[in-house]
Structure formats: structure tokens, C-alpha cells
Motif scaffolding. Structure first.
Motif, PDB file in Angstrom:
ATOM      1  N   PRO A  51      43.177 -80.838  49.726  1.00  0.00           N
ATOM      2  CA  PRO A  51      43.463 -80.756  51.133  1.00  0.00           C
ATOM      3  C   PRO A  51      42.791 -81.710  52.120  1.00  0.00           C
ATOM      4  CG  PRO A  51      43.375 -78.682  49.947  1.00  0.00           C
ATOM      5  CD  PRO A  51      42.778 -79.647  49.146  1.00  0.00           C
ATOM      6  N   GLN A  52      41.448 -81.859  51.671  1.00  0.00           N
ATOM      7  CA  GLN A  52      40.583 -82.588  52.795  1.00  0.00           C
ATOM      8  C   GLN A  52      41.344 -84.232  53.097  1.00  0.00           C
ATOM      9  OE1 GLN A  52      39.788 -81.181  49.710  1.00  0.00           O
ATOM     10  NE2 GLN A  52      37.959 -80.146  49.973  1.00  0.00           N
ATOM     11  N   SER A  53      42.209 -84.436  52.030  1.00  0.00           N
ATOM     12  CA  SER A  53      42.679 -85.828  52.226  1.00  0.00           C
ATOM     13  C   SER A  53      43.683 -86.065  53.173  1.00  0.00           C
ATOM     14  CB  SER A  53      43.111 -86.410  50.787  1.00  0.00           C
ATOM     15  OG  SER A  53      44.291 -85.587  50.513  1.00  0.00           O
ATOM     16  N   GLY A  54      44.284 -84.859  53.487  1.00  0.00           N
ATOM     17  CA  GLY A  54      45.413 -84.587  54.361  1.00  0.00           C
ATOM     18  C   GLY A  54      46.860 -85.032  53.789  1.00  0.00           C
ATOM     19  N   GLU A  55      46.854 -85.150  52.454  1.00  0.00           N
ATOM     20  CA  GLU A  55      47.888 -85.254  51.693  1.00  0.00           C
ATOM     21  C   GLU A  55      48.200 -84.351  50.603  1.00  0.00           C
ATOM     22  OE1 GLU A  55      48.765 -89.329  53.487  1.00  0.00           O
ATOM     23  OE2 GLU A  55      50.000 -87.643  52.301  1.00  0.00           O
ATOM     24  N   SER A  56      49.329 -84.074  50.232  1.00  0.00           N
ATOM     25  CA  SER A  56      49.703 -82.768  49.526  1.00  0.00           C
ATOM     26  C   SER A  56      49.983 -83.109  47.951  1.00  0.00           C
ATOM     27  CB  SER A  56      50.779 -81.916  49.968  1.00  0.00           C
ATOM     28  OG  SER A  56      52.075 -82.762  49.935  1.00  0.00           O
ATOM     29  N   PHE A  57      49.910 -84.413  47.591  1.00  0.00           N
ATOM     30  CA  PHE A  57      50.021 -84.999  46.351  1.00  0.00           C
ATOM     31  C   PHE A  57      49.093 -84.709  45.456  1.00  0.00           C
ATOM     32  CE2 PHE A  57      49.430 -88.804  48.667  1.00  0.00           C
ATOM     33  CZ  PHE A  57      48.225 -89.283  48.199  1.00  0.00           C
ATOM     34  N   ALA A  58      49.170 -84.741  44.087  1.00  0.00           N
ATOM     35  CA  ALA A  58      48.070 -84.582  43.188  1.00  0.00           C
ATOM     36  C   ALA A  58      47.281 -85.892  42.947  1.00  0.00           C
ATOM     37  CB  ALA A  58      48.621 -84.171  41.684  1.00  0.00           C
ATOM     38  N   ARG A  59      46.104 -85.937  42.841  1.00  0.00           N
ATOM     39  CA  ARG A  59      45.095 -86.802  42.682  1.00  0.00           C
ATOM     40  C   ARG A  59      44.290 -86.861  41.363  1.00  0.00           C
ATOM     41  NH1 ARG A  59      44.207 -89.913  47.409  1.00  0.00           N
ATOM     42  NH2 ARG A  59      45.280 -88.956  49.142  1.00  0.00           N
TER      43      ARG A  59
END
Length: 275
Positions: free
Chosen positions: A167-175
């Protein structure tokens, strides 16, 4: 998909003093180095040359300075040279974050060169003592990066069992949890390989050069899973800054290993060393 737990970056507080996981990881790294290097210095090929625990303690002092100063300067001038040249006073604002391994490595090399000169020891001998003890500390710092939810990975296939949303990335896709990849590759795996390689007596400098070559290769691979810094992105040939900084390590490590192999083993090479 997994979701990063978003741990509190503060491990605990002592009154007004907040102790962070990142700081604790460095303490763990330095403590492990002291223990491992003391054991290495006690090996016959070093003990017979006058190595004692107090030498390791002195090396640690030099090394801590090298890590902190080199790591900070490396981040400032490898990753954001324009910004810090325009705002030089912010170089000293370490509480704002920003440390680079490659800068820390150069800082440690410089510190060990000063240590070797001050003690009348051969620089390569000193680095052979240091090198196998470093990777496990790298692993500790990478785990702290994961706890902090920073330096996350590139987008991953959601079906990957350990793919994770940060969530810290500001994106909701998997990493990819690239911090853990780095902890396992350039930390644990490199540590095991160097411990195995250093069990036998090697030519002076070959253990240190194996570390440089091994770290360069493993970090280069890990960078394919790590999200490039947003202010840099991918550079020439589609490679990240971390990969470009690893290339000279790989070349230097290989050349140094071959060159050192032509020298006498440590027990027979006494030039420039005092007991």
C-alpha cells in the motif's frame, strides 16, 4: 494476493527516543560482523600472523564510519547528484533517509585501507578477513527494508503465491517482495557461498574478490525484480542504476580474483605485513 502488513517502523520507544527497525538492523549487522570476524581472525592462517579480537574491534570502528559516510555520500551523488549539489547542506540530513550500498562499500574499502595502513597490514589480507562476514549483515538490513515497506519490487503475476501488494507504493497491484529476494540472494546465499569458499586457504585477496564478484552478480539479478527509483527509472539498455553500479564490481572482482591467484597463498605471502 498477500498484502504487506504495514509494520510500525518504530520497534520501541525509550521515553522521547524512538528506536526504529532500520537502526536495529544495522546494530544486528555490526554485532554479527564482530562475532564472525573474531572467529575468522582466530583461524590458524590469521592467528599466526598476530590477529586478535581487538584488531576486529578496531576494524569494526573504522567500518561503521565507512558504512555511514560512504552510504550517505553514495546515495547523494550516485542517485541524486543534481539535487544535492544544489542543496549541499541536506547531505548531512540523514534523518530524511537515503543510503546506498555501493557507496557504503566504497566507504568501507576506504576505511579498511586506512586501517591496514595504520596497523602495517596488507590491505588484501584485511579485506579477506572482512568479506565473508558482511553478507549476513546485508540480509538483516534488507529484512528491515521489508518491515518498513520500502524498496518494493516490480509488478508480479497475481498468481505468484508470494506476490504482495505494498500500500505504501500507492498502487493496488501485486509486486515482487524484492527486499526478501535481496536478503536471500546477496545476503544469505552469498554468505553461505563465501563461508564454504573461505574454508580452504586461498591466495591473498581471492576471498575479498569473490565477495565483490558474487555480490555484483547476485545484486544484478535481484534488480530485475526491484522497482527502479521513481526519480531515475530505467537507464541505458533498460538497466537500473543498481545494475550499472554492479557491472564494475563484476569486472573488478573477476580480474582481481585471477590476479590474486597468481600470488602466493596467505601463509606464504608476507610482504607488507607486521605481526
Amino acid at each position: 494476493m498477500l498484502v504487506h502488513p504495514q509494520f510500525d517502523p518504530i520497534a520501541f520507544s525509550l521515553g522521547p527516543v524512538a528506536v526504529r527497525w532500520y537502526g536495529l538492523s544495522y546494530l544486528v549487522a555490526f554485532g554479527l560482523f564482530l562475532w564472525l570476524a573474531a572467529q575468522r581472525a582466530a583461524k590458524p592462517q590469521y592467528a599466526t600472523r598476530g590477529w586478535q579480537r581487538r584488531d576486529v574491534e578496531d576494524m569494526l570502528f573504522f567500518g561503521v564510519l565507512g558504512v555511514i559516510i560512504g552510504g550517505r555520500l553514495g546515495y547523494c551523488f550516485f542517485y541524486k547528484p543534481g539535487y544535492y549539489l544544489a542543496n549541499p547542506l541536506e547531505v548531512f540530513m540523514v534523518w530524511k533517509g537515503g543510503m546506498a550500498f555501493h557507496g557504503g562499500l566504497l566507504g568501507v574499502i576506504s576505511a579498511m585501507a586506512l586501517y591496514a595502513r595504520s596497523r602495517g597490514r596488507h590491505f588484501l589480507e584485511v579485506m579477506d578477513v572482512v568479506a565473508p562476514c558482511v553478507p549476513i549483515g546485508i540480509a538483516a538490513v534488507r529484512v528491515a527494508n521489508f518491515v518498513n515497506g520500502e524498496l518494493w519490487g516490480r509488478q508480479a503475476d497475481p498468481s505468484l503465491p508470494w506476490a504482495m501488494v505494498f500500500p505504501q507504493s500507492g498502487e493496488s497491484f501485486a509486486r515482487h517482495p524484492s527486499q526478501l529476494y535481496q536478503a536471500l540472494l546477496e545476503g544469505l546465499l552469498l554468505f553461505v557461498l563465501l563461508q564454504f569458499y573461505a574454508r580452504r586457504e586461498r591466495a591473498m585477496g581471492q576471498v575479498a574478490s569473490a565477495f565483490v564478484f558474487g555480490y555484483g552478480c547476485l545484486r544484478f539479478v535481484a534488480e530485475y525484480f526491484r522497482e527502479p527509483d521513481s526519480f531515475l527509472g530505467l537507464l541505458a539498455l533498460g538497466m537500473s542504476m543498481g545494475q550499472w553500479l554492479c557491472l564494475p564490481m563484476i569486472v573488478l572482482g573477476a580480474v582481481l580474483w585471477v590476479w590474486c591467484g597468481r600470488r602466493a597463498p596467505l601463509a606464504k605471502a608476507g610482504a607488507g605485513v607486521k605481526s
